[in-house]
Design a protein around this motif. Structure first.
Motif, PDB file in Angstrom:
ATOM      1  N   ARG A  74       0.836  -1.195   0.000  1.00 34.25           N
ATOM      2  CA  ARG A  74       0.000   0.000   0.000  1.00 34.25           C
ATOM      3  C   ARG A  74       0.873   1.248   0.000  1.00 34.25           C
ATOM      4  N   LEU A  75       0.448   2.222  -0.798  1.00 33.73           N
ATOM      5  CA  LEU A  75       1.172   3.485  -0.895  1.00 33.73           C
ATOM      6  C   LEU A  75       0.797   4.345   0.308  1.00 33.73           C
ATOM      7  N   SER A  76       1.778   4.646   1.166  1.00 36.19           N
ATOM      8  CA  SER A  76       1.490   5.468   2.346  1.00 36.19           C
ATOM      9  C   SER A  76       1.701   6.944   2.045  1.00 36.19           C
ATOM     10  N   GLU A  77       2.786   7.264   1.334  1.00 36.05           N
ATOM     11  CA  GLU A  77       3.095   8.658   1.022  1.00 36.05           C
ATOM     12  C   GLU A  77       3.801   8.685  -0.334  1.00 36.05           C
ATOM     13  N   TYR A  78       3.800   9.854  -0.998  1.00 37.84           N
ATOM     14  CA  TYR A  78       4.520   9.979  -2.252  1.00 37.84           C
ATOM     15  C   TYR A  78       4.902  11.425  -2.480  1.00 37.84           C
ATOM     16  N   VAL A  79       5.951  11.598  -3.281  1.00 36.24           N
ATOM     17  CA  VAL A  79       6.471  12.931  -3.581  1.00 36.24           C
ATOM     18  C   VAL A  79       6.367  13.138  -5.084  1.00 36.24           C
ATOM     19  N   THR A  80       5.806  14.281  -5.479  1.00 37.87           N
ATOM     20  CA  THR A  80       5.731  14.609  -6.904  1.00 37.87           C
ATOM     21  C   THR A  80       6.566  15.847  -7.199  1.00 37.87           C
ATOM     22  N   LYS A  81       7.009  15.928  -8.431  1.00 38.53           N
ATOM     23  CA  LYS A  81       7.775  17.091  -8.886  1.00 38.53           C
ATOM     24  C   LYS A  81       7.416  17.329 -10.346  1.00 38.53           C
ATOM     25  N   ASP A  82       6.918  18.508 -10.629  1.00 37.26           N
ATOM     26  CA  ASP A  82       6.516  18.855 -11.999  1.00 37.26           C
ATOM     27  C   ASP A  82       5.583  17.796 -12.584  1.00 37.26           C
ATOM     28  N   GLY A  83       4.695  17.262 -11.741  1.00 39.43           N
ATOM     29  CA  GLY A  83       3.668  16.347 -12.216  1.00 39.43           C
ATOM     30  C   GLY A  83       4.092  14.896 -12.330  1.00 39.43           C
ATOM     31  N   SER A  84       5.360  14.579 -12.018  1.00 45.26           N
ATOM     32  CA  SER A  84       5.764  13.169 -12.079  1.00 45.26           C
ATOM     33  C   SER A  84       6.199  12.682 -10.701  1.00 45.26           C
ATOM     34  N   LEU A  85       6.237  11.377 -10.551  1.00 49.21           N
ATOM     35  CA  LEU A  85       6.553  10.788  -9.248  1.00 49.21           C
ATOM     36  C   LEU A  85       8.052  10.839  -8.983  1.00 49.21           C
ATOM     37  N   GLU A  86       8.415  11.423  -7.839  1.00 43.45           N
ATOM     38  CA  GLU A  86       9.815  11.448  -7.423  1.00 43.45           C
ATOM     39  C   GLU A  86      10.130  10.335  -6.428  1.00 43.45           C
ATOM     40  N   MET A  87       9.176  10.060  -5.520  1.00 47.32           N
ATOM     41  CA  MET A  87       9.389   9.029  -4.510  1.00 47.32           C
ATOM     42  C   MET A  87       8.055   8.367  -4.193  1.00 47.32           C
ATOM     43  N   VAL A  88       8.095   7.056  -3.945  1.00 48.08           N
ATOM     44  CA  VAL A  88       6.912   6.342  -3.463  1.00 48.08           C
ATOM     45  C   VAL A  88       7.303   5.529  -2.244  1.00 48.08           C
ATOM     46  N   PHE A  89       6.440   5.566  -1.219  1.00 51.39           N
ATOM     47  CA  PHE A  89       6.670   4.881   0.048  1.00 51.39           C
ATOM     48  C   PHE A  89       5.634   3.777   0.170  1.00 51.39           C
ATOM     49  N   LEU A  90       6.101   2.529   0.196  1.00 50.43           N
ATOM     50  CA  LEU A  90       5.205   1.371   0.083  1.00 50.43           C
ATOM     51  C   LEU A  90       5.364   0.484   1.304  1.00 50.43           C
ATOM     52  N   GLN A  91       4.223   0.003   1.803  1.00 51.44           N
ATOM     53  CA  GLN A  91       4.297  -0.777   3.042  1.00 51.44           C
ATOM     54  C   GLN A  91       3.407  -2.003   3.007  1.00 51.44           C
ATOM     55  N   ARG A  92       3.855  -3.039   3.734  1.00 53.11           N
ATOM     56  CA  ARG A  92       3.043  -4.225   3.985  1.00 53.11           C
ATOM     57  C   ARG A  92       2.765  -4.429   5.469  1.00 53.11           C
ATOM     58  N   LYS A  93       3.627  -3.918   6.351  1.00 52.83           N
ATOM     59  CA  LYS A  93       3.517  -4.298   7.762  1.00 52.83           C
ATOM     60  C   LYS A  93       2.721  -3.310   8.595  1.00 52.83           C
ATOM     61  N   GLY A  94       2.201  -2.236   7.977  1.00 52.72           N
ATOM     62  CA  GLY A  94       1.305  -1.362   8.732  1.00 52.72           C
ATOM     63  C   GLY A  94       1.962  -0.123   9.298  1.00 52.72           C
ATOM     64  N   ASN A  95       3.223   0.133   8.941  1.00 59.90           N
ATOM     65  CA  ASN A  95       3.798   1.452   9.231  1.00 59.90           C
ATOM     66  C   ASN A  95       4.191   2.090   7.898  1.00 59.90           C
ATOM     67  N   PRO A  96       4.777   3.282   7.861  1.00 64.76           N
ATOM     68  CA  PRO A  96       4.834   4.011   6.581  1.00 64.76           C
ATOM     69  C   PRO A  96       5.554   3.309   5.435  1.00 64.76           C
ATOM     70  N   HIS A  97       6.599   2.541   5.715  1.00 63.89           N
ATOM     71  CA  HIS A  97       7.236   1.907   4.565  1.00 63.89           C
ATOM     72  C   HIS A  97       8.030   0.662   4.921  1.00 63.89           C
ATOM     73  N   ASP A  98       7.970  -0.292   3.992  1.00 65.83           N
ATOM     74  CA  ASP A  98       8.919  -1.402   3.942  1.00 65.83           C
ATOM     75  C   ASP A  98       9.943  -1.162   2.841  1.00 65.83           C
ATOM     76  N   ILE A  99       9.501  -0.553   1.747  1.00 71.07           N
ATOM     77  CA  ILE A  99      10.422  -0.277   0.636  1.00 71.07           C
ATOM     78  C   ILE A  99      10.023   1.052  -0.003  1.00 71.07           C
ATOM     79  N   VAL A 100      11.045   1.827  -0.321  1.00 74.47           N
ATOM     80  CA  VAL A 100      10.876   3.158  -0.912  1.00 74.47           C
ATOM     81  C   VAL A 100      11.621   3.166  -2.239  1.00 74.47           C
ATOM     82  N   PHE A 101      11.000   3.770  -3.256  1.00 72.94           N
ATOM     83  CA  PHE A 101      11.688   3.968  -4.532  1.00 72.94           C
ATOM     84  C   PHE A 101      11.796   5.466  -4.791  1.00 72.94           C
TER      85      PHE A 101
END
Ligand SMILES: [Fe+2]
Length: 309
Positions: free
Chosen positions: A171-198
């Motif tokens: 699940r996507l908890s938070e994300y960062v955009t810049k000029d309309g495109s995705l800069e960062m995505v914070f993804l989680q399975r365990k119920g806190n903000p992230h397990d893996i970030v891209f």
């Protein structure tokens, strides 16, 4: 921006970020960094490998250090059952990614594969166990690292990574955009903000792994320890607070080979179905709160041995 529809009931159950396998040039220098200063404990060792875990971890290892040219071998994730592992293998194979069953010391049956970013992945359902040491006061030392929490990968394929991991039930908890495109995505399975970030950079490369520590003062204390050892150059960024995704207080350290480790004392829960992903707009958010990250924090990352980039 259209975000993917969450997949609440995926065909298999990935449970959490589990472990990191890295190569280091000097096992004794790494033991001093990770055990004496960060506070991890040794579950097992031989002449070429250290298997380390945090004080509250019952599973055998969250960090495997192998002697070699510094690089990252694999990101480790856990699934709940052996059946989940078989279903996951079929999922990756159907998506066109190579899969291989491998024998790994101290782990159950293990699957090697890769994701759309090219991140070398390792999944298992079981590990040997060791006693949790979180009630053993005399085991606490250094920063008292408790457990591995998450990884951050840099890759230009942020959108592809979001879609692929969302399809696996992250699940996507938070994300960062810049000029309309995705800069960062914070993804989680365990119920806190992230397990893996891209994050959007040349890659795939590892930016950092992160361990939770008990209290904020452990961030300060471990800085003092680095100063006392004339190793303050390994304190890279912080202690401060992210006024950005996660909102955690943080400290970033560099190990003797340049591998980056984040320590942080807390995260919030994000579990319930009505919780929407939080959007941040670059460059307005402040990654370091009241201090500015050094350029090397943004730009220095560690290659994966498999891709060599
Ligand atoms: Fe982090």
């Amino acid at each position: 921006m259209q975000l993917p529809t969450p997949v609440y009931k995926p065909a298999f159950n990935i449970t959490r970020a589990s472990h990191l396998v890295s190569r280091v040039s000097d096992l004794e220098a790494s033991r001093a960094f990770y055990c004496e200063l960060l506070g991890l404990v040794v579950s097992d060792e031989d002449s070429s490998t250290l298997w380390l875990r945090g004080l509250e971890e019952a599973c055998h290892h969250s960090l495997v250090l192998k002697k070699g040219e510094p690089a990252v071998e694999r990101i480790g994730l856990r699934v709940l059952t052996e059946e989940d592992l078989d279903l996951l293998e079929a999922h990756f194979r159907a998506a066109g990614f190579p899969t291989a069953w491998v024998e790994i010391p101290h782990q159950g049956r293990t699957l090697h594969t890769t994701d759309p970013a090219g991140t070398p992945l390792e999944f298992c359902a079981t590990m040997e166990t060791r006693p949790r040491l979180f009630a053993q006061a005399d085991a606490y030392h250094g920063a008292c690292a408790l457990r591995l929490d998450h990884f951050q990968i840099v890759t230009p394929k942020v959108r592809e990574s979001l879609d692929f991991y969302n399809g696996m039930g992250f699940r996507l908890s938070e994300y960062v955009t810049k000029d309309g495109s995705l800069e960062m995505v914070f993804l989680q399975r365990k119920g806190n903000p992230h397990d893996i970030v891209f994050a959007n950079r040349e890659g795939p490369r590892l930016h950092h792994c992160a361990y939770q520590v008990p209290e904020t003062h452990h961030l300060m204390h471990v800085c003092d320890l680095f100063v006392c050892r004339d190793q303050e150059g390994q304190v890279e960024f912080g202690p401060a607070r992210h006024f950005s995704p996660g909102l955690a207080r943080f400290l970033y350290l560099r190990d003797p080979d340049g591998h980056r480790v984040e320590l942080f004392p807390s995260h919030y829960h994000t579990i319930d179905i009505e919780e929407e992903p939080v959007r941040w707009e670059a460059p307005g958010f402040k990654a370091g709160g009241w201090i500015v990250p050094p350029d090397r924090w943004w730009n220095d990352t560690m290659a994966f041995a498999e891709t060599g980039r």
